[in-house]
Write a protein that holds these residues in place. Structure first.
Motif, PDB file in Angstrom:
ATOM      1  N   HIS A 157     -38.112  79.411   7.434  1.00 13.10           N
ATOM      2  CA  HIS A 157     -38.048  78.346   6.430  1.00 13.10           C
ATOM      3  C   HIS A 157     -36.870  77.397   6.632  1.00 13.10           C
ATOM      4  CE1 HIS A 157     -41.336  80.039   4.130  1.00 13.10           C
ATOM      5  NE2 HIS A 157     -40.745  81.222   4.117  1.00 13.10           N
ATOM      6  N   GLN A 158     -36.175  77.520   7.745  1.00 13.82           N
ATOM      7  CA  GLN A 158     -35.090  76.604   8.120  1.00 13.82           C
ATOM      8  C   GLN A 158     -33.991  76.552   7.056  1.00 13.82           C
ATOM      9  OE1 GLN A 158     -37.590  73.075   8.992  1.00 13.82           O
ATOM     10  NE2 GLN A 158     -37.055  73.386  11.128  1.00 13.82           N
ATOM     11  N   GLU A 186     -40.756  80.713  -2.723  1.00 13.90           N
ATOM     12  CA  GLU A 186     -39.962  79.566  -3.155  1.00 13.90           C
ATOM     13  C   GLU A 186     -39.440  78.759  -1.972  1.00 13.90           C
ATOM     14  OE1 GLU A 186     -39.445  78.311  -6.151  1.00 13.90           O
ATOM     15  OE2 GLU A 186     -40.706  79.835  -7.086  1.00 13.90           O
ATOM     16  N   LEU A 187     -39.023  79.446  -0.921  1.00 11.70           N
ATOM     17  CA  LEU A 187     -38.600  78.724   0.276  1.00 11.70           C
ATOM     18  C   LEU A 187     -39.763  77.941   0.859  1.00 11.70           C
ATOM     19  CD1 LEU A 187     -36.370  81.410   2.055  1.00 11.70           C
ATOM     20  CD2 LEU A 187     -35.577  79.215   1.140  1.00 11.70           C
ATOM     21  N   ASP A 227     -29.666  81.070  14.991  1.00 14.11           N
ATOM     22  CA  ASP A 227     -31.064  80.668  14.772  1.00 14.11           C
ATOM     23  C   ASP A 227     -31.178  79.608  13.675  1.00 14.11           C
ATOM     24  OD1 ASP A 227     -32.157  82.292  16.756  1.00 14.11           O
ATOM     25  OD2 ASP A 227     -32.368  84.003  15.402  1.00 14.11           O
ATOM     26  N   GLY A 228     -30.198  78.702  13.621  1.00 13.25           N
ATOM     27  CA  GLY A 228     -30.257  77.599  12.677  1.00 13.25           C
ATOM     28  C   GLY A 228     -29.541  77.834  11.368  1.00 13.25           C
ATOM     29  N   THR A 229     -29.048  79.047  11.132  1.00 13.12           N
ATOM     30  CA  THR A 229     -28.377  79.369   9.875  1.00 13.12           C
ATOM     31  C   THR A 229     -26.910  79.676  10.130  1.00 13.12           C
ATOM     32  OG1 THR A 229     -30.416  80.324   8.973  1.00 13.12           O
ATOM     33  CG2 THR A 229     -28.365  80.868   7.835  1.00 13.12           C
ATOM     34  N   THR A 230     -26.031  79.071   9.321  1.00  9.42           N
ATOM     35  CA  THR A 230     -24.615  79.390   9.354  1.00  9.42           C
ATOM     36  C   THR A 230     -24.317  80.359   8.214  1.00  9.42           C
ATOM     37  OG1 THR A 230     -24.006  77.287  10.358  1.00  9.42           O
ATOM     38  CG2 THR A 230     -22.291  78.428   9.100  1.00  9.42           C
ATOM     39  N   TYR A 231     -23.458  81.347   8.468  1.00  9.89           N
ATOM     40  CA  TYR A 231     -23.122  82.391   7.506  1.00  9.89           C
ATOM     41  C   TYR A 231     -21.675  82.201   7.072  1.00  9.89           C
ATOM     42  CZ  TYR A 231     -27.572  84.338   8.887  1.00  9.89           C
ATOM     43  OH  TYR A 231     -28.919  84.507   9.130  1.00  9.89           O
ATOM     44  N   PRO A 290     -34.530  68.845   1.787  1.00 11.22           N
ATOM     45  CA  PRO A 290     -34.108  68.789   3.190  1.00 11.22           C
ATOM     46  C   PRO A 290     -33.139  69.903   3.547  1.00 11.22           C
ATOM     47  CG  PRO A 290     -33.945  66.627   2.145  1.00 11.22           C
ATOM     48  CD  PRO A 290     -34.179  67.618   1.054  1.00 11.22           C
ATOM     49  N   TRP A 291     -32.338  70.336   2.582  1.00 11.21           N
ATOM     50  CA  TRP A 291     -31.360  71.392   2.825  1.00 11.21           C
ATOM     51  C   TRP A 291     -31.656  72.568   1.924  1.00 11.21           C
ATOM     52  CZ3 TRP A 291     -26.759  67.551   2.116  1.00 11.21           C
ATOM     53  CH2 TRP A 291     -26.741  66.664   3.217  1.00 11.21           C
TER      54      TRP A 291
END
Length: 255
Positions: free
Chosen positions: A221-222, A181-182, A241-245, A188-189
């Motif tokens: 998958h950004q 799915e990703l 690595d581009g992801t905020t938690y 875009p988000w």
């Protein structure tokens, strides 16, 4: 007009709740593009209004006590000034054991003002929720808007991927589904949420197995944002690595 990754604005606060707004509201220098903005500010009322998606992220909410009502009142008060149409509900929706006979006091009564305004709640299952019939009654409950134990939906330019992160989840099929799915998403988000933390400085801490499962997939998958509960506090990481938690387990459960 498509929105870019750098236009995702995460707002903390709202009496400890996590408020997330997506819109053409922020410009940043090139060196900032890889991370999330660290300065909290309200989006302009007119900038990109038709493109903005504002929503509340909350978890561990189903206590049915004065703390939950206080949290729900803050959500309703904010809605009056800055309307939003979505709440991501990241598990432990009904304490103590997911009993549907408590859905009135633990969900319908606290959030009545928002439900009357047709705000949609989109839930996932927490560890307390699966104590009753493995959470199946909650999956069937219309006001949780769950299209299965894991599912995806899109709101404007944001696609959400909702997970079952419990120990008894169907991990093999779910991970294959998430990857597919990703991969096919054109949004875009991309925002993923589940109940359990991946990175956390709280009681449960960072989960090495969850990092192994998800971090490479999120990077590939950004995925810009992962939202969870389980930890009964609010916390936001810097970009990894581009992801905020984002930990939003402050819906009313004891801290």
């Amino acid at each position: 007009m498509s929105l870019k990754r750098r236009d995702l604005l995460v707002l903390g606060g709202l009496s400890g709740l996590g408020l997330v707004a997506a819109g053409k509201t922020l410009s940043r220098s090139p060196e900032q593009v890889s991370g999330m903005p660290q300065t909290v500010s309200e989006p302009p009322k007119t900038a990109g209004k038709e493109l903005m998606l504002r929503f509340v992220a909350v978890a561990d909410s189903g206590a049915g006590d004065r703390n939950q009502f206080a949290s729900a009142n803050a959500m309703a008060g904010y809605h009056k000034k800055n309307p939003y149409s979505l709440v991501t509900l990241a598990g432990d929706n009904i304490y103590n054991s997911g009993e549907m006979e408590r859905v009135g006091i633990a969900f319908e009564e606290p959030y009545a003002p928002l439900l009357k305004q047709e705000v949609r709640f989109r839930a996932c299952l927490g560890n307390h929720d699966i104590r009753t019939e493995n959470g199946d009654p909650q999956v069937r409950y219309a006001n949780f808007n769950m299209n299965g134990r894991y599912y995806t939906y899109r709101e404007k330019d944001v696609q959400f991927f909702v997970l079952d992160t419990n120990g008894n989840a169907d991990w093999k099929d779910q991970m294959a589904w998430l990857n597919a799915e990703l991969g096919r998403s054109t949004a875009p988000w991309k925002i993923v949420y589940g109940h359990h933390p991946i990175y956390s400085s709280g009681h449960y801490g960072t989960d090495a197995e969850m990092i192994r499962k998800f971090a490479p997939l999120f990077k590939q998958h950004q995925v810009q944002l992962y939202i969870n509960g389980h930890e009964h506090h609010y916390e936001r990481s810097t970009s990894i690595d581009g992801t905020t938690y984002l930990v939003t387990g402050i819906g009313g459960a004891s801290l």
